[in-house]
Design a protein around this motif. Structure first.
Motif, PDB file in Angstrom:
ATOM      1  N   PHE A  17      34.608  37.232  62.183  1.00 25.56           N
ATOM      2  CA  PHE A  17      35.285  37.404  63.474  1.00 25.56           C
ATOM      3  C   PHE A  17      36.333  36.332  63.763  1.00 25.56           C
ATOM      4  O   PHE A  17      36.519  35.918  64.893  1.00 25.56           O
ATOM      5  CB  PHE A  17      34.267  37.462  64.614  1.00 25.56           C
ATOM      6  CG  PHE A  17      33.129  38.396  64.352  1.00 25.56           C
ATOM      7  CD1 PHE A  17      33.357  39.766  64.269  1.00 25.56           C
ATOM      8  CD2 PHE A  17      31.847  37.928  64.164  1.00 25.56           C
ATOM      9  CE1 PHE A  17      32.312  40.651  64.015  1.00 25.56           C
ATOM     10  CE2 PHE A  17      30.796  38.794  63.900  1.00 25.56           C
ATOM     11  CZ  PHE A  17      31.033  40.155  63.835  1.00 25.56           C
ATOM     12  N   LYS A  18      37.027  35.877  62.727  1.00 24.12           N
ATOM     13  CA  LYS A  18      38.112  34.907  62.885  1.00 24.12           C
ATOM     14  C   LYS A  18      39.405  35.540  62.391  1.00 24.12           C
ATOM     15  O   LYS A  18      39.408  36.295  61.422  1.00 24.12           O
ATOM     16  CB  LYS A  18      37.839  33.637  62.073  1.00 24.12           C
ATOM     17  CG  LYS A  18      36.587  32.895  62.452  1.00 24.12           C
ATOM     18  CD  LYS A  18      36.840  32.061  63.660  1.00 24.12           C
ATOM     19  CE  LYS A  18      35.616  31.211  63.932  1.00 24.12           C
ATOM     20  NZ  LYS A  18      35.801  30.273  64.975  1.00 24.12           N
ATOM     21  N   SER A  19      40.508  35.219  63.027  1.00 27.37           N
ATOM     22  CA  SER A  19      41.788  35.758  62.569  1.00 27.37           C
ATOM     23  C   SER A  19      42.295  35.021  61.331  1.00 27.37           C
ATOM     24  O   SER A  19      43.037  35.585  60.537  1.00 27.37           O
ATOM     25  CB  SER A  19      42.829  35.689  63.685  1.00 27.37           C
ATOM     26  OG  SER A  19      43.048  34.349  64.061  1.00 27.37           O
ATOM     27  N   LYS A  54      44.682  30.219  56.641  1.00 28.59           N
ATOM     28  CA  LYS A  54      45.947  29.997  57.361  1.00 28.59           C
ATOM     29  C   LYS A  54      47.003  29.347  56.468  1.00 28.59           C
ATOM     30  O   LYS A  54      48.177  29.376  56.782  1.00 28.59           O
ATOM     31  CB  LYS A  54      45.716  29.157  58.619  1.00 28.59           C
ATOM     32  CG  LYS A  54      45.457  27.698  58.374  1.00 28.59           C
ATOM     33  CD  LYS A  54      45.337  26.951  59.672  1.00 28.59           C
ATOM     34  CE  LYS A  54      45.141  25.469  59.396  1.00 28.59           C
ATOM     35  NZ  LYS A  54      45.065  24.701  60.602  1.00 28.59           N
ATOM     36  N   ASP A  55      46.571  28.804  55.312  1.00 31.57           N
ATOM     37  CA  ASP A  55      47.502  28.180  54.374  1.00 31.57           C
ATOM     38  C   ASP A  55      48.147  29.182  53.424  1.00 31.57           C
ATOM     39  O   ASP A  55      48.900  28.795  52.543  1.00 31.57           O
ATOM     40  CB  ASP A  55      46.782  27.103  53.558  1.00 31.57           C
ATOM     41  CG  ASP A  55      46.277  25.969  54.425  1.00 31.57           C
ATOM     42  OD1 ASP A  55      46.878  25.697  55.478  1.00 31.57           O
ATOM     43  OD2 ASP A  55      45.263  25.346  54.047  1.00 31.57           O
TER      44      ASP A  55
END
Length: 86
Positions: A17-19, A54-55
């Motif tokens: 449940f993380k973007s 995110k990287d």
């Protein structure tokens, strides 16, 4: 990664449940931007890498059927090694 390198490996864990979840890969390889292998842990089940998604500009996760022969053989080899190490 945004520097042009990429990873190929088996998905083990991830933040639900993380973007932009952090994921863990096993039996992984790291490639540079010319697709040359920089790190090869493809035969090492105990070598894991934690990656912050995110990287990365692009992430592709492909699932195999849990009933497939290859999945079961890999899973049982992993369990055998875990039990043997204890």
């Amino acid at each position: 990664m945004k520097d042009g390198s990429s990873y190929l490996g088996q998905y083990r864990y991830g933040e639900p449940f993380k973007s932009e979840p952090i994921i863990v890969l096993a039996t992984y390889q790291k490639f540079d931007n010319d697709t040359d292998i920089v790190i090869d842990n493809s035969q090492k089940m105990n070598e894991l890498i934690m990656i912050n998604t995110k990287d990365f500009d692009r992430i592709e996760i492909t699932y195999t059927e849990k009933n497939s022969k290859n999945y079961l053989v890999t899973f049982f080899c992993f369990l055998y090694k875990k039990i043997k190490l204890k």
